[in-house]
Design an enzyme around this catalytic site. Structure first.
Site, PDB file in Angstrom:
ATOM      1  N   TYR A 148      69.690  15.884  42.035  1.00 13.07           N
ATOM      2  CA  TYR A 148      69.120  16.959  42.968  1.00 13.07           C
ATOM      3  C   TYR A 148      70.075  17.890  43.473  1.00 13.07           C
ATOM      4  O   TYR A 148      71.451  17.361  43.532  1.00 13.07           O
ATOM      5  CB  TYR A 148      68.184  16.432  43.938  1.00 13.07           C
ATOM      6  CG  TYR A 148      68.827  15.422  44.870  1.00 13.07           C
ATOM      7  CD1 TYR A 148      69.700  15.774  45.916  1.00 13.07           C
ATOM      8  CD2 TYR A 148      68.556  14.204  44.903  1.00 13.07           C
ATOM      9  CE1 TYR A 148      70.160  14.789  46.778  1.00 13.07           C
ATOM     10  CE2 TYR A 148      69.017  13.119  45.839  1.00 13.07           C
ATOM     11  CZ  TYR A 148      69.877  13.647  47.010  1.00 13.07           C
ATOM     12  OH  TYR A 148      70.183  12.757  47.765  1.00 13.07           O
ATOM     13  N   CYS A 149      69.891  19.224  43.643  1.00 12.53           N
ATOM     14  CA  CYS A 149      70.801  20.396  44.029  1.00 12.53           C
ATOM     15  C   CYS A 149      72.109  20.388  43.215  1.00 12.53           C
ATOM     16  O   CYS A 149      73.123  20.196  43.697  1.00 12.53           O
ATOM     17  CB  CYS A 149      71.325  19.928  45.673  1.00 12.53           C
ATOM     18  SG  CYS A 149      72.042  21.258  46.444  1.00 12.53           S
TER      19      CYS A 149
END
Length: 280
Positions: A148-149
């Site tokens: 994620y990110c």
């Protein structure tokens, strides 16, 4: 060859440890605190600062996350799982904050020396490597696909991500922020964000390419180093490292005369977040 560690060697550092005091407060308060320090350090009203902060169950959404076609269904899912949702004021996509995630902000001024974006990232990479000498150069910076990110300065060990870096620039101050997954399960945090995108997208095609989360590519430092490592342990390491880097370390939070500036930035951050989360 630039010596990025040199940016960390200052006569004085200011250490604002809020790893305990911010836990039950909104992460918006931390964004306001970093903006305040950015202003103070950038305008040389304060020496360079390092701030640590921890927040209980919070998902910090990026601007693009807020534009998910079914975000109005995804946010209640997060809330049912026990997480608050807020929108960040710096770049990037959704990240998970909880008691096992330590956020560290390095705040520098570029009044005397310009610090470009890659340099800011490299300074944080150097700092994290100094914090965890047992990992040494096993800590690498490149995009971990499936995390994620994701970004070019994902920090990983053996291909599994434990941290991500972002930057905030304001009034000639630069806050380079890292979230360190110290304790717990990195893959469980990733599962939550996978669910966010599953519900937020519901199979729709969008102009923006959201990450396809593969939870197994994320882990905590405790898992990667195979040792019992706590957030408190890392805060102590930071304090010891600062004492090695500087002749003097100033301890404590914002001074009374700085609180007016903090109130200004907090109001701005809260208003912006409310606008971003308002529907219709």
């Amino acid at each position: 060859m630039i010596n990025y560690e040199a940016f960390l060697q200052n006569p004085e550092w200011r250490f604002v440890d809020e790893s305990m005091t911010t836990r039950t407060r909104s992460a918006l308060e931390s964004f306001a605190a970093d903006d305040t320090l950015c202003h103070l350090v950038g305008q040389q009203m304060s020496v360079p600062a390092i701030r640590t902060w921890v927040h209980e169950q919070t998902v910090v959404l990026g601007i693009q996350d807020h534009r998910l076609p079914h975000i109005e269904q995804a946010i209640p899912m997060l809330e049912q799982a026990g997480y608050k949702a807020i929108v960040r004021n710096s770049g990037g996509l959704a990240v998970v904050l909880d008691e096992g995630v330590l956020n560290v902000s390095i705040v520098l001024s570029e009044q005397d020396t310009a610090i470009d974006i890659p340099t800011g990232y490299e300074v944080m990479l150097a700092f994290v490597r100094m914090l965890f000498p047992e990992a040494g150069n096993r800590i690498e910076a490149y995009e971990i696909v499936g995390s994620y990110c994701p970004g070019s300065y994902d920090l990983s060990i053996d291909g599994r991500k434990f941290a991500g870096i972002s930057q905030r620039r304001l009034r000639q101050g630069i806050a380079v922020q890292v979230y360190l997954c110290v304790e717990g399960s990195g893959s469980e945090r990733a599962e939550l964000i996978r669910d966010l995108y599953d519900i937020g997208l519901q199979g729709e095609e969008t102009k923006f390419a959201y990450p396809v989360i593969q939870p197994e590519v994320m882990a905590s430092l405790s898992e990667l180093l195979d040792m019992k490592l706590t957030v408190s342990d890392v805060v102590i390491r930071i304090q010891l490292l600062l004492r090695a880097l500087a002749e003097n370390v100033l301890m404590g939070g914002l001074e009374p005369e700085e609180m007016e500036l903090y109130a200004f930035y907090l109001e701005r951050v809260v208003e912006r977040n409310a606008k971003m989360l308002a529907r219709g």
